[in-house]
Design an enzyme around this catalytic site. Structure first.
Site, mmCIF file in Angstrom:
data_model
loop_
_atom_site.group_PDB
_atom_site.id
_atom_site.type_symbol
_atom_site.label_atom_id
_atom_site.label_comp_id
_atom_site.label_asym_id
_atom_site.label_seq_id
_atom_site.Cartn_x
_atom_site.Cartn_y
_atom_site.Cartn_z
ATOM 1 N N GLU A 196 -3.953 35.021 81.527
ATOM 2 C CA GLU A 196 -4.486 35.390 80.205
ATOM 3 C C GLU A 196 -5.676 34.484 79.915
ATOM 4 O OE1 GLU A 196 -3.900 37.761 77.739
ATOM 5 O OE2 GLU A 196 -5.594 36.729 76.814
ATOM 6 N N ASP A 205 -7.395 46.522 78.006
ATOM 7 C CA ASP A 205 -8.512 47.022 77.205
ATOM 8 C C ASP A 205 -9.087 48.268 77.880
ATOM 9 O OD1 ASP A 205 -10.981 47.426 75.887
ATOM 10 O OD2 ASP A 205 -11.070 45.300 75.367
ATOM 11 N N LYS A 260 -16.311 53.171 76.630
ATOM 12 C CA LYS A 260 -17.698 53.587 76.889
ATOM 13 C C LYS A 260 -18.005 53.559 78.379
ATOM 14 C CE LYS A 260 -19.501 52.248 72.405
ATOM 15 N NZ LYS A 260 -19.896 51.092 71.595
#
Lengths: 213, 213
Positions: free
Chosen positions: A69, A118, A122
């Site tokens: 992370e 995530d 786009k």
């Protein structure tokens, strides 16, 4: 995940260098030594606050788990969960996923988890998606033959993209679920995000991708 | 599809042997001769009442289309649509899909369509599903290198199964949509069933699978 900045996080991570590995590249090829046993090595990329990886570590005490992370203020929550749960089979790495091939030797990892990554919807951000081909190349490198990528997401576009990307790269897809929480998959360990999200009744997508060399 | 028995169907099919091929095995390897030109050959398995294949034939006049449908009382509706639309680039075969490798030579077909195939949800009926490995072997045989299977369904379980089966067999998946009618796929030609079904707002799943030899 939006998160409050925690200025004390850096210090706390340092204090627990037995769990939060400071120089993971030195462990490459030697993770059995780090854990003190030869157990299957499972790696979560984007471990967040650690609910999943600590839950998995408790459910599968015979496996060893490593959570990666990047965000200091988030990984410190994962550290706290490790401490609270007193699990001995979890280590954490505060780093970017791009470092994967520095942290692990070829064929060292048995399984990889990508949970609610995530989606970068786009098109111009495609290269940032954790299932973009350059990431798949890293996973293929560190995974053993027949090693498995386990992917969960609530994002339809990211799931469609990931299935296509994994297939095009040569992974074999299996155990696909288009509605995980209403499927017959029994061994699901929830992430924080999944727990909140699933209350809204929207579907969770899941698949496994097997690595062939 | 539940359908009324039409005792007159057999005769009508016979009367139009220019469209409904009586002995398709004799055409194997020679479909260019049947159509009188060298055009890409697209085959729908389970063509039903023919709305899709006739719609495709109108949309793509430079391709030739062959619809396979077992049920006499159903395929006669497809014949009527061909006659009404006056399309010259459609032929029909009244037969079981298992005959595919008798009707077509190796590498003769450019694309296969599986639209809303019977999902056969019970595990003991797995072998009847049109994406079971024994069917995929037939598709691989008749398809050219880089030939494509185009699959649409409203059945979640059948779609999950089909993605896994296609991937395990070695097809590469692409253009996956988990909600076709709200996707940016512009060239969708609706089947009868899809038209009715989609009014309920439930998702239609679609994928393409590319054949490599």
């Amino acid at each position: 995940m939006r998160v409050r900045h925690k200025p004390w996080a850096k210090n706390k991570l340092k204090q627990h260098s037995d769990i939060v590995i400071v120089s993971p590249a030195y462990c490459s090829g030697e993770w059995y030594d780090v854990f003190g046993r030869e157990a299957p090595l499972h790696v979560e990329i984007g471990a967040g606050k650690g609910q999943f990886i600590v839950g998995m570590a408790q459910k599968y005490p015979d496996y060893d788990f490593i959570g990666i992370e990047l965000n200091e203020s988030i990984i410190v929550s994962a550290l706290q969960k490790c401490l609270d749960a007193k699990v001995g089979n979890v280590r954490l790495i505060r780093a970017d996923a791009r470092g994967l091939t520095d942290f692990f030797a070829e064929d060292e990892v048995d399984a990889i988890y990508l949970n609610f990554s995530d989606p970068w919807p786009k098109k111009r951000h495609e290269k940032r998606r954790l299932t973009y081909s350059s990431f798949l190349a890293r996973y293929e490198y560190v995974l053993k033959n027949n090693g498995v990528i386990n992917l969960k997401t609530d994002n339809q576009g990211f799931f469609e993209y990931s299935l296509e990307s994994l297939s095009a790269y040569g992974f074999t897809l299996r155990n696909i679920s288009l509605d995980l929480h209403r499927s017959d998959f029994k061994d699901n360990v929830l992430t924080e995000y999944e727990e909140k999200f699933s209350e809204k009744g929207q579907p969770i997508y899941r698949c496994e991708a097997v690595c062939h060399e």
